[in-house]
Design an enzyme around this catalytic site. Structure first.
Site, PDB file in Angstrom:
ATOM      1  N   ASP A   1       0.822  -1.202   0.000  1.00 25.72           N
ATOM      2  CA  ASP A   1       0.000   0.000   0.000  1.00 25.72           C
ATOM      3  C   ASP A   1       0.860   1.258   0.000  1.00 25.72           C
ATOM      4  O   ASP A   1       2.091   1.193   0.160  1.00 25.72           O
ATOM      5  CB  ASP A   1      -0.901   0.018   1.247  1.00 25.72           C
ATOM      6  CG  ASP A   1      -1.962  -1.065   1.222  1.00 25.72           C
ATOM      7  OD1 ASP A   1      -2.314  -1.535   0.116  1.00 25.72           O
ATOM      8  OD2 ASP A   1      -2.450  -1.449   2.309  1.00 25.72           O
TER       9      ASP A   1
ATOM     10  N   TYR B   1       5.678 -10.125   7.216  1.00 29.46           N
ATOM     11  CA  TYR B   1       5.647  -8.685   7.433  1.00 29.46           C
ATOM     12  C   TYR B   1       6.062  -8.365   8.863  1.00 29.46           C
ATOM     13  O   TYR B   1       5.817  -9.147   9.790  1.00 29.46           O
ATOM     14  CB  TYR B   1       4.243  -8.126   7.210  1.00 29.46           C
ATOM     15  CG  TYR B   1       3.846  -7.938   5.770  1.00 29.46           C
ATOM     16  CD1 TYR B   1       3.935  -6.697   5.155  1.00 29.46           C
ATOM     17  CD2 TYR B   1       3.353  -8.997   5.019  1.00 29.46           C
ATOM     18  CE1 TYR B   1       3.545  -6.504   3.823  1.00 29.46           C
ATOM     19  CE2 TYR B   1       2.964  -8.831   3.692  1.00 29.46           C
ATOM     20  CZ  TYR B   1       3.067  -7.577   3.118  1.00 29.46           C
ATOM     21  OH  TYR B   1       2.682  -7.400   1.799  1.00 29.46           O
TER      22      TYR B   1
END
EC number: 5.4.99.12
Length: 269
Positions: free
Chosen positions: A51, A108
């Site tokens: 993003d 992540y």
């Protein structure tokens, strides 16, 4: 000939990985300078879509090049690319290898700090929350690998064929002073803004606004929270991408201020 390219980038000033008109993006920058270096149009396929303002300390894309180059492409690319994108390796692979579809695990890291620190700006998310209940947050984190359907923690679940994610591990760490937090999660896939939504819910648990049972209720019922509050994007890093045939260690010096301290400052909760 197909190549996998191993890169890292600081995404603070980009609107995400994916190429889109009118928005600064990592894919477009790479395609521009690859085409310039190789003197032919180059299209690339990334291992995922980060993003806006999200970082990647390990990321792969693949490209097809008809004629092999006769110069140091790695050196030239790093000379051409802006300071916030680095190329680490260029790896020849078989023609059918795919950077996105072949990945079997993505990991992540989410970093946040609870005091104002100008040296962490853009590398970690700042939340003025000095009294987070780390124990309750850890209890919630431990629930994540027990569930498979993450429809509740997605902004647009209906755009997917399914919302099943094989979360293989999830953990929470703090520094010795209790002023920094590091959330780690690994899965075969992630949904839109899933990690930031989970982190937002974990912060509610830490503030006492949401119980651990309430957190688990969403996972059981698959109901989307009435108010979705994703955590800030700049604390999120795609930190590891694993393939059945390629498992490179991250070049952690790209985000050294955060990740290379792990052996010294990060303590499991």
């Amino acid at each position: 000939m197909r190549y996998f390219v191993h890169i890292g980038y600081n995404g603070l000033h980009y609107g995400g990985w994916q190429k889109q008109p009118g928005v600064a993006n990592v894919q477009g920058v790479l395609e521009k300078f690859l085409s310039q270096a190789l003197k032919t149009p180059i299209a690339i396929n990334g291992c995922g879509r980060t993003d806006a303002h999200v970082h990647a300390s390990q990321f792969f894309f693949h490209m097809d090049v008809e004629q092999e180059w006769d110069f140091d492409l790695l050196f030239r690319l790093n000379k051409l690319l802006p300071h916030n994108i680095a190329v680490f390796d260029i790896i020849p692979v078989e023609a059918q290898r795919h950077a996105r579809f072949d990945a079997v695990k993505r990991s992540y890291d989410y970093f946040l700090h609870t005091y104002k620190n100008p040296f962490l700006h853009g590398l970690s998310s700042y939340y003025l929350l000095p009294d987070l209940n780390f124990t309750e947050m850890k209890r919630a984190v431990d629930l994540l690998p027990k569930y498979k359907d993450y429809r509740c923690f997605c902004t647009s679940p209906d755009k997917y064929e399914h919302t099943i994610c094989n979360v293989m591990s999830a953990d929470l760490f703090t520094d010795q002073r209790g002023e920094k937090l590091r959330f780690q999660i690994s899965s075969n896939r992630f949904l839109s803004k899933m990690i930031r939504i989970i982190m937002g819910q974990l912060l509610k648990v830490g503030k006492g606004q949401l119980s651990v049972d309430g957190f688990e209720h969403y996972l059981i019922s698959r109901e989307t929270p009435a108010l979705i509050t994703p955590a800030h994007p700049q604390g999120l890093y795609l930190s590891k991408v694993t393939y059945p045939y390629l498992n490179l260690p991250p070049r952690e010096e790209f985000s050294a201020f955060q990740q290379n301290q792990s052996a010294d400052i990060w303590v499991p909760i």
